[in-house]
Write an enzyme that holds these catalytic residues in place. Structure first.
Site, mmCIF file in Angstrom:
data_model
loop_
_atom_site.group_PDB
_atom_site.id
_atom_site.type_symbol
_atom_site.label_atom_id
_atom_site.label_comp_id
_atom_site.label_asym_id
_atom_site.label_seq_id
_atom_site.Cartn_x
_atom_site.Cartn_y
_atom_site.Cartn_z
ATOM 1 N N TYR A 49 -14.414 6.744 8.609
ATOM 2 C CA TYR A 49 -13.531 7.094 7.687
ATOM 3 C C TYR A 49 -14.083 6.482 6.166
ATOM 4 C CZ TYR A 49 -8.782 7.094 5.292
ATOM 5 O OH TYR A 49 -7.659 7.324 4.679
ATOM 6 N N HIS A 58 0.914 -1.150 -0.057
ATOM 7 C CA HIS A 58 -0.116 0.147 0.093
ATOM 8 C C HIS A 58 0.692 1.425 0.047
ATOM 9 C CE1 HIS A 58 -3.396 2.481 0.184
ATOM 10 N NE2 HIS A 58 -4.192 1.654 1.104
ATOM 11 N N THR A 95 -4.838 10.742 -0.818
ATOM 12 C CA THR A 95 -6.040 10.608 -0.348
ATOM 13 C C THR A 95 -6.397 11.800 0.823
ATOM 14 O OG1 THR A 95 -5.452 9.156 1.142
ATOM 15 C CG2 THR A 95 -6.295 8.124 -0.488
#
Length: 773
Positions: A589, A473, A602
């Protein structure tokens, strides 16, 4: 050992007459072709660098400007207002050039300067145009004249044939929000979650921070935003990802699935051949910068492409305090794992990519290889699944020399990692729930030792032909992987295809060298570390409660008829589901991208709002009328959309708070407000996987070719992780994760609540009655 002899360029023997050299023409040919390919890539990068550097202009426009300037000079017109004559007067020619030559050279220099000024002006104009975000707040279908004019200007200044990175220098910088605005938005977001007493305490902390520590920290952030390309992204990558010392498996890595219902071929080696070739075709397009920048739907507004650079030839290298990303410009091989063995597979032959049928042959050779794993080899990858510090220490102690270093280098420098899995996965009609749950868990963690979790891409091909991907990630977010995955699935089925027997098309070259088995010498102390990491990873994997299912009662097509954002609809359903599941609200979230800005990643949309809580409470109140519930729902959905737009356009709060906290740590300031804010758990973490290349899939002709999307592990020990993808007009694929160890959570229970919430919200609109009318 024929391939071993091919690997050396020449042999020599010592004879009484001297040294006898025996040149291997085949080996020399391969050396020549490899070098030729390398030089071609260098020249292409150089050319693309020039094209990107002058975009939205082009090198040919330079010639046009220069010729136009010189032509006007011959027409006895001075387009420079005296500048050309001044340039001529400063030329260090020393009388070697004629007057005509001096005129041409002066015109050439002026034309070049004029062209550079025009390029700069065009680029700055485009940046100003892209800094405007008012178009996002326009009602769908009702575009005012000034917005149409703005869209036309963007298209004009965007050029005609952009390369992958053409817009990078034209994208605006992410703005730093004002402290006052962030405090206001934060307090508004936590109001429905706090009692009156706790809210007053939080107000006091926020006010104190805004007046005391805040301005000083903000000054440093402003300074960074002026100097750095993006004031968030490098710290986000470092502190959220690379400095994490816990396992990245489940906690960080995420996965994507194959088609939901379709398996193009049952032959494992054949599916590997086509899909690996498709990934290599995508890599080649990326190397050549032929992938067009992604633009937001229905607009010419480009998104940042910076994350694409790290997709291939990249590995996360463990460190004792922080990991690092190792990226190579090129890699000529992949590493394949099967039944505990590692194989190195070359991707090129005679300077060209291996064809799908040739890759199939390579994979079949690995599948047919009956050799047993070497001691410690089978579970070696568990080091990448456990805690980072033991892996970092083991890497230094046991993999810094000899066979282990050579083999580890082969893995870390591979284009990507491949696992030929010995299990069968995918959707099964006879076991619709269990089969998808097992498929998700297999992609998320597998056996904890059969995926190399440090590689950016761990590609999995199952025994029955299903495929999937596990992605690291830190280097990029899910939409980047999604873009690759859409290309792979479409290319595999609609471009490459299979024979009637299920094999890859084409005839393989029989002279391609066989896969090379990697060699290891894993000593007992190293095996102990591997076993410890495996124990940690298995405990983590066994605790994951995963539920993946297709919601096919309706999709975004019906939601659009309600004139509601599909994403807001799903988010409100998640709020209802969570309250019915736990009987309380929580900090929620939802990931939103900030790639409208250069190197953006993001931002967080805090989906639990005062408006959404009022709606949820009305939904569970039997005394409330449907009309009142619908009214509250529309207010909640509208608020959610407003927050989503703010997050996309730099008006979010969480990345700002995060960076203020990082600065406070550098300065040694202790902020009670930031400390409390950054420790708040996200007990409902959600993300939508967008479908970006809808033109690749004709779901009207092939409705069964729908993607399953992907998912991730739970963020909080007592919370849920929810990912969803809206495929076509009638399907939403859901992925829900939690932990068995939490008595508060149950992924299947939450899934049932979500499905019922979706139906209950839809019922508020009385679509059947509207249709009949």
């Amino acid at each position: 050992m024929a391939e071993a002899h091919q690997a050396v360029a020449f042999q020599f023997t010592v004879t009484p007459d001297g040294i006898d050299l025996q040149l291997s023409h085949e080996a020399l040919k391969q050396v020549y072709l490899s070098g030729l390919r390398s030089w071609k890539k260098r020249l292409r990068r150089y050319k693309n660098g020039i094209l990107t550097g002058v975009y939205p202009a082009s090198p040919s426009s330079w010639l046009f400007v220069v010729v136009a300037v010189i032509a006007t000079m011959y027409a006895r017109v001075d387009p420079s207002l005296g500048m050309i004559e001044k340039i001529r007067g400063h030329l260090p020619t020393n009388g070697y050039l004629s007057n005509q030559s001096e005129n041409i050279l002066s015109g050439l220099l002026f034309g070049t300067g004029l062209w550079i000024a025009l390029v700069f002006t065009m680029r700055q104009t485009l940046k100003l145009l892209l800094s405007y975000h008012g178009w996002m707040y326009v009602t769908h279908g009702k575009i005012p004249g000034h917005i149409k004019l703005w869209m036309l200007m963007v298209k004009i200044f965007s050029g005609r044939k952009p390369l992958t990175y053409s817009f990078q220098t034209s994208l605006p910088r992410l703005p730093v929000p004002a402290i006052k605005d962030t405090m206001r938005k934060y307090l508004e977001s936590v109001r429905p979650l706090l009692t009156d007493e706790n809210f007053k305490r939080m107000q006091a902390l926020a006010r104190d921070f805004e007046l005391k520590e805040g301005p000083k920290l903000q000054w440093y952030l402003k300074l960074k935003s002026w100097w750095a390309t993006n004031y968030v992204s490098d710290w986000w990558e470092e502190y959220i990802y690379l400095r994490g010392r816990g396992p990245i498996m489940v906690n960080s890595n995420y996965y994507v699935m194959d088609y939901l219902y379709i398996v193009p071929t049952q032959l494992q080696a054949a599916r590997a051949g086509n899909t690996i070739h498709a990934m290599l075709l995508y890599r080649r397009k990326l190397d050549r910068e032929e992938i067009r920048p992604i633009c937001l739907q229905d607009t010419a507004v480009p998104l940042c492409s910076a994350q694409f650079e790290w997709m291939f030839n990249t590995t996360r290298i463990p460190g004792q305090h922080s990991d690092t990303l190792q990226h190579l410009k090129d890699s000529k091989h992949i590493v394949v794992y099967h039944r505990g063995r590692y194989f190195k597979v070359w991707l090129y032959h005679n300077g060209r990519l291996l064809k799908p049928c040739e890759i199939q042959v390579q994979m079949q050779k690995i599948l047919d290889d009956g050799a047993e794993p070497q001691p410690g080899e089978e579970t070696l990858a568990a080091l990448t699944a456990g805690d980072r510090v033991p892996w970092a220490k083991a890497r230094l102690s046991f993999f810094s020399r000899g066979k282990n270093k050579v083999s580890l280098d082969a893995i870390e420098k591979a284009a990507f990692f491949v696992t030929l899995d010995d299990t069968e996965q995918g959707f099964k009609k006879e076991e619709p729930i269990t089969s998808l749950d097992n498929y998700a868990k297999s992609l998320l963690h597998g056996k904890c030792y059969d995926r190399w979790f440090d590689k950016t891409l761990s590609f999995i091909v199952f025994k029955n032909g299903k495929v999937g991907l596990n992605a690291e990630h830190s280097w990029a977010d899910a939409p980047i992987i999604g873009h690759l995955w859409e290309y792979l699935l479409a290319t595999d089925q609609f471009q490459l295809g299979y024979t009637e027997e299920g094999n890859c098309k084409g005839v393989p070259n029989p002279r391609i060298s066989a896969p090379q088995r990697l060699q290891w010498e894993i000593e007992e102390p190293c095996q102990e570390v591997i076993n410890q990491s495996l124990s940690v990873a298995q405990q983590l994997a066994n605790d994951v409660d995963f539920h993946s299912f297709p919601f096919d009662k309706f999709g975004k097509g019906l939601i659009k008829r309600c004139r509601i954002s599909p994403d807001a609809f799903v988010q409100m359903a998640l709020q209802v589901a969570h309250y019915r599941d736990k009987g309380k609200f929580c900090l929620t979230y939802e990931a939103s991208m900030t790639r409208l800005f250069r190197e953006g990643r993001t931002e967080t949309v805090r989906s639990c709002t005062s408006q959404s809580t009022k709606f949820v409470l009305a939904m569970i109140d039997p005394t409330q009328t449907s009309e009142e519930k619908l009214k509250l729902f529309k207010l909640a959905a509208e608020k959610h959309q407003s927050m989503y737009r703010l997050a996309m356009t730099g008006g979010g709060i969480d990345r700002h708070l995060f960076c203020l906290y990082v600065v406070s740590k550098y300065l040694g300031l202790d902020s009670p407000f930031l400390k409390e804010v950054l420790s708040e758990p996200w007990k409902l973490s959600t993300s939508q996987t967008p479908l970006q290349q809808v033109d690749l899939f004709d779901l009207n002709r092939y409705p069964e070719y729908v993607s399953s999307g992907g998912g991730f592990g739970p963020v909080a020990d007592d919370g849920y992780g929810v990912s969803y993808i809206m495929v076509g007009e009638n399907l939403i694929n859901m992925h829900i994760s939690s932990k068995f160890s939490s008595p508060e959570t149950d992924s299947h229970r939450f899934g049932k609540h979500f499905q019922q919430a979706m139906l209950d919200i839809l019922a508020l609109f009385n679509l059947d009655k509207r249709t009949s009318k």
